[in-house]
Scaffold this motif. Structure first.
Motif, mmCIF file in Angstrom:
data_model
loop_
_atom_site.group_PDB
_atom_site.id
_atom_site.type_symbol
_atom_site.label_atom_id
_atom_site.label_comp_id
_atom_site.label_asym_id
_atom_site.label_seq_id
_atom_site.Cartn_x
_atom_site.Cartn_y
_atom_site.Cartn_z
ATOM 1 N N GLN A 1 -33.999 -29.366 -47.442
ATOM 2 C CA GLN A 1 -33.360 -30.551 -46.872
ATOM 3 C C GLN A 1 -33.933 -30.860 -45.491
ATOM 4 O O GLN A 1 -34.187 -32.028 -45.161
ATOM 5 N N GLN A 2 -34.118 -29.797 -44.690
ATOM 6 C CA GLN A 2 -34.699 -30.002 -43.361
ATOM 7 C C GLN A 2 -36.116 -30.543 -43.470
ATOM 8 O O GLN A 2 -36.510 -31.412 -42.691
ATOM 9 N N GLU A 3 -36.872 -30.001 -44.430
ATOM 10 C CA GLU A 3 -38.242 -30.480 -44.624
ATOM 11 C C GLU A 3 -38.236 -31.937 -45.083
ATOM 12 O O GLU A 3 -39.058 -32.745 -44.623
ATOM 13 N N ASP A 4 -37.272 -32.274 -45.981
ATOM 14 C CA ASP A 4 -37.155 -33.670 -46.416
ATOM 15 C C ASP A 4 -36.817 -34.570 -45.233
ATOM 16 O O ASP A 4 -37.355 -35.682 -45.105
ATOM 17 N N ARG B 1 -38.928 -37.511 -43.802
ATOM 18 C CA ARG B 1 -38.416 -38.868 -43.594
ATOM 19 C C ARG B 1 -38.659 -39.316 -42.158
ATOM 20 O O ARG B 1 -39.024 -40.480 -41.912
ATOM 21 N N GLU B 2 -38.442 -38.388 -41.215
ATOM 22 C CA GLU B 2 -38.679 -38.739 -39.813
ATOM 23 C C GLU B 2 -40.149 -39.053 -39.573
ATOM 24 O O GLU B 2 -40.476 -40.003 -38.841
ATOM 25 N N ARG B 3 -41.031 -38.232 -40.203
ATOM 26 C CA ARG B 3 -42.458 -38.519 -40.059
ATOM 27 C C ARG B 3 -42.803 -39.875 -40.660
ATOM 28 O O ARG B 3 -43.578 -40.652 -40.085
ATOM 29 N N GLU B 4 -42.223 -40.149 -41.857
ATOM 30 C CA GLU B 4 -42.492 -41.439 -42.498
ATOM 31 C C GLU B 4 -41.945 -42.591 -41.666
ATOM 32 O O GLU B 4 -42.590 -43.629 -41.531
#
Length: 221
Positions: free
Chosen positions: A113-116, A120-123
């Motif tokens: 979830q943190q990686e997702d 998302r933050e990177r995207e």
């Protein structure tokens, strides 16, 4: 001084069928916590080893004991009484493993979830950067268009000023020509008058000459 250790017996497991280091540590920890107090009767070191050994055979299918008879759990040939804890230890092991697997799965989910979320933050960051770049390009395009419009206006203003200057020069030239015209007319009139006077004087002289000639003829005998 302790004597050299004697191998009593061992367990063999099928390939990929034995306990992992984590599973073995869990079993040892569960067994130790099941009876944390050492007692000479029932829960001594013999009990600990026998319980772990029996649990391994019970929990992992295909385990084979290479020596079926041995002198483990005896003292001077006499068996030492040990507490029967196999079922309870196996049950606690399964519960501990389930809790550990659940914790591992929960940790994995949290990390996923943190990686997702990081993805998302990177995207979002990338999308924001791209939007900023597009906005910057649009702003630059607007500025370029304004610059072109300013150049066009400047060219038009310069052309208008040049036309105005040319018109003023033409007007000044016309004014000079208008000013020259009366002088030329005056000079022409003066020349005409001078010519007329000369003609009159010439006629007068011609008349005077004719008169003198006539007088001279009349005087002759």
């Amino acid at each position: 001084m302790c004597n050299k250790a004697t191998r009593i017996c061992g367990l063999r497991f099928s390939e990929n069928g034995g306990p992992s280091a984590n599973e073995l540590v869990t079993l040892l920890d569960v067994t130790s916590k099941h009876e944390p107090a050492y007692t000479l009767i029932n829960t001594q070191c013999y009990w600990f080893v026998a319980t772990v050994f029996a649990a391994l055979k019970s929990l992992f299918a295909g385990a084979e004991q290479d020596i079926t008879t041995h002198q483990g759990g005896t003292w001077n040939g006499l068996p030492i009484r040990m507490k029967e804890s196999l079922d309870e230890v196996c049950a606690k092991y399964r519960a501990a493993r389930a809790a550990l697997l659940e914790e591992i799965e929960l940790k994995r989910r949290v990390e996923h979830q943190q990686e997702d979320e990081r993805q998302r933050e990177r995207e979002q960051c990338q999308a924001a950067e791209e939007a900023a770049k597009r906005e910057c390009k649009k702003h630059q395009a607007v500025e370029d268009e304004k610059q072109r419009e300013r150049k066009k206006r400047q060219i038009a203003e310069d052309a208008a000023k040049a036309a105005e200057d040319a018109a003023k020069v033409a007007e000044d030239e016309k004014e000079r020509e208008r000013k020259k015209c009366p002088v030329a007319e005056e000079r022409a009139r003066a020349a005409e008058e001078a010519n007329a006077k000369l003609l009159r004087d010439l006629e007068a002289l011609q008349r005077a000459g004719a008169t003198r000639q006539a007088q001279a003829l009349s005087i002759e005998p």
